[in-house]
Design an enzyme around this catalytic site. Sequence first.
Site, PDB file in Angstrom:
ATOM      1  N   ASN A 113       1.080  -1.061  -0.030  1.00 29.12           N
ATOM      2  CA  ASN A 113      -0.160   0.018  -0.066  1.00 29.12           C
ATOM      3  C   ASN A 113       0.755   1.122  -0.119  1.00 29.12           C
ATOM      4  O   ASN A 113       1.581   1.648   1.052  1.00 29.12           O
ATOM      5  CB  ASN A 113      -1.077  -0.048   1.352  1.00 29.12           C
ATOM      6  CG  ASN A 113      -1.707   1.348   1.601  1.00 29.12           C
ATOM      7  OD1 ASN A 113      -1.515   2.116   0.569  1.00 29.12           O
ATOM      8  ND2 ASN A 113      -2.177   1.277   2.776  1.00 29.12           N
ATOM      9  N   LYS A 151       0.273   4.339  -0.164  1.00 31.28           N
ATOM     10  CA  LYS A 151      -0.510   5.276   0.530  1.00 31.28           C
ATOM     11  C   LYS A 151      -0.299   6.650  -0.435  1.00 31.28           C
ATOM     12  O   LYS A 151      -0.354   6.416  -1.631  1.00 31.28           O
ATOM     13  CB  LYS A 151       0.232   5.600   2.007  1.00 31.28           C
ATOM     14  CG  LYS A 151       0.250   4.472   2.791  1.00 31.28           C
ATOM     15  CD  LYS A 151       0.254   4.518   4.223  1.00 31.28           C
ATOM     16  CE  LYS A 151       0.200   3.290   4.974  1.00 31.28           C
ATOM     17  NZ  LYS A 151       0.311   3.440   6.358  1.00 31.28           N
ATOM     18  N   HIS A 192      -9.603   1.040   5.168  1.00 31.91           N
ATOM     19  CA  HIS A 192      -8.155   1.052   5.610  1.00 31.91           C
ATOM     20  C   HIS A 192      -8.273   1.968   6.737  1.00 31.91           C
ATOM     21  O   HIS A 192      -9.065   3.059   6.911  1.00 31.91           O
ATOM     22  CB  HIS A 192      -6.912   1.791   4.545  1.00 31.91           C
ATOM     23  CG  HIS A 192      -5.751   1.672   5.045  1.00 31.91           C
ATOM     24  ND1 HIS A 192      -5.302   2.748   5.905  1.00 31.91           N
ATOM     25  CD2 HIS A 192      -4.705   0.818   5.205  1.00 31.91           C
ATOM     26  CE1 HIS A 192      -3.934   2.535   6.317  1.00 31.91           C
ATOM     27  NE2 HIS A 192      -3.852   1.326   5.768  1.00 31.91           N
ATOM     28  N   GLU A 250      -6.485   4.413   7.949  1.00 39.80           N
ATOM     29  CA  GLU A 250      -6.411   5.933   7.398  1.00 39.80           C
ATOM     30  C   GLU A 250      -7.602   6.554   6.958  1.00 39.80           C
ATOM     31  O   GLU A 250      -8.311   7.469   7.290  1.00 39.80           O
ATOM     32  CB  GLU A 250      -5.515   6.390   6.803  1.00 39.80           C
ATOM     33  CG  GLU A 250      -4.038   5.923   7.431  1.00 39.80           C
ATOM     34  CD  GLU A 250      -2.748   5.478   6.665  1.00 39.80           C
ATOM     35  OE1 GLU A 250      -2.723   5.586   5.545  1.00 39.80           O
ATOM     36  OE2 GLU A 250      -1.887   5.099   7.492  1.00 39.80           O
ATOM     37  N   GLU A 274      -5.013  -5.171  10.362  1.00 36.28           N
ATOM     38  CA  GLU A 274      -4.192  -4.309  10.689  1.00 36.28           C
ATOM     39  C   GLU A 274      -4.237  -3.632  11.977  1.00 36.28           C
ATOM     40  O   GLU A 274      -5.131  -2.667  12.067  1.00 36.28           O
ATOM     41  CB  GLU A 274      -4.087  -3.391   9.522  1.00 36.28           C
ATOM     42  CG  GLU A 274      -3.692  -3.863   8.136  1.00 36.28           C
ATOM     43  CD  GLU A 274      -3.450  -2.689   7.377  1.00 36.28           C
ATOM     44  OE1 GLU A 274      -2.265  -2.978   6.676  1.00 36.28           O
ATOM     45  OE2 GLU A 274      -4.057  -1.640   7.140  1.00 36.28           O
ATOM     46  N   GLY A 323       2.423   2.299  10.889  1.00 35.86           N
ATOM     47  CA  GLY A 323       3.391   3.383  10.754  1.00 35.86           C
ATOM     48  C   GLY A 323       4.419   3.739  11.995  1.00 35.86           C
ATOM     49  O   GLY A 323       4.931   4.779  11.998  1.00 35.86           O
ATOM     50  N   SER A 340       3.708  -2.080  10.370  1.00 34.83           N
ATOM     51  CA  SER A 340       4.923  -2.095  10.383  1.00 34.83           C
ATOM     52  C   SER A 340       5.640  -3.342  10.088  1.00 34.83           C
ATOM     53  O   SER A 340       6.774  -3.846  10.550  1.00 34.83           O
ATOM     54  CB  SER A 340       5.345  -1.814  11.765  1.00 34.83           C
ATOM     55  OG  SER A 340       4.973  -0.359  12.109  1.00 34.83           O
TER      56      SER A 340
END
Length: 250
Positions: free
Chosen positions: A9, A11, A96, A98, A168, A174, A211
């Site tokens: 991904n 991003k 996701h 985010e 996730e 991150g 991560s």
Amino acid sequence: MTTLILAGNWKMHHGPASARSLMDTFLDGYEPHTGREVWFFPPAISLADVARAIEGHVGLRAGAQNVHWEATGAFTGETSVAMVREAGGTAVLVGHSERRHVFGETNEETAKKVTAVLAGGLRPVLCVGERLEERERGETEPVVLRQLDAALGGISSRDWTHLVIAYEPVWAIGTGRTATPGDAAAVHGTIRAWCESRGAGARVPVLYGGSVKPSNVAELVAEDEIDGVLVGGASIDAESWRAIVRVGLD
Ligand code: PGA
């Protein structure tokens, strides 16, 4: 044998020119391997370039990071499923963290997106995962089950074979903190049991994300319950991505 899925991904990294250059570097010397697929999720504006780059390669797939559930209309800034398909995409990340926590996407919107992606003949990668405070309160399982119920409540029996789920944990994305392989596998087991209880005939691939890097990918995919990984930061550099997709081969 289940297929190992290694998904990147990107991003909001790599516009069309840098996407083409990353794909050139990645594909130089790339060899496909039976039982292993590599999926790319570039920004929407670079999707057509990535799809073109992988044309003719076996085991590679490109997809979008997000989609709108309507087919067309006055939805400034949005992309439809048909547009993703036209650009050469065959998969879409849905829900996701985010999208959920930075852009306020609700479980109901996530559900509409899953339905639209499946109706359009593409593969949704539904992302689920708990926040740190939820994990600390011991609520990982109910949070993940609620997300599954909300997003997949309306799934029909023939859709299961197209679905991919990514677990996730939000606190691992991150941050450099990864769930231990054992902790991740336990949640994957819960997700798998939920799918079976809802009538999934075949095994739904469940990926781990948060991560993942070249140094920890091997111990994660060594778990039977982990069918692959969804990688952010370590997928935007051709060398670290190449190391990840070669897990177990060297
Ligand atoms: P990360 O992101 O690998 O940078 O933690 C994973 C993701 O957001 O899919």
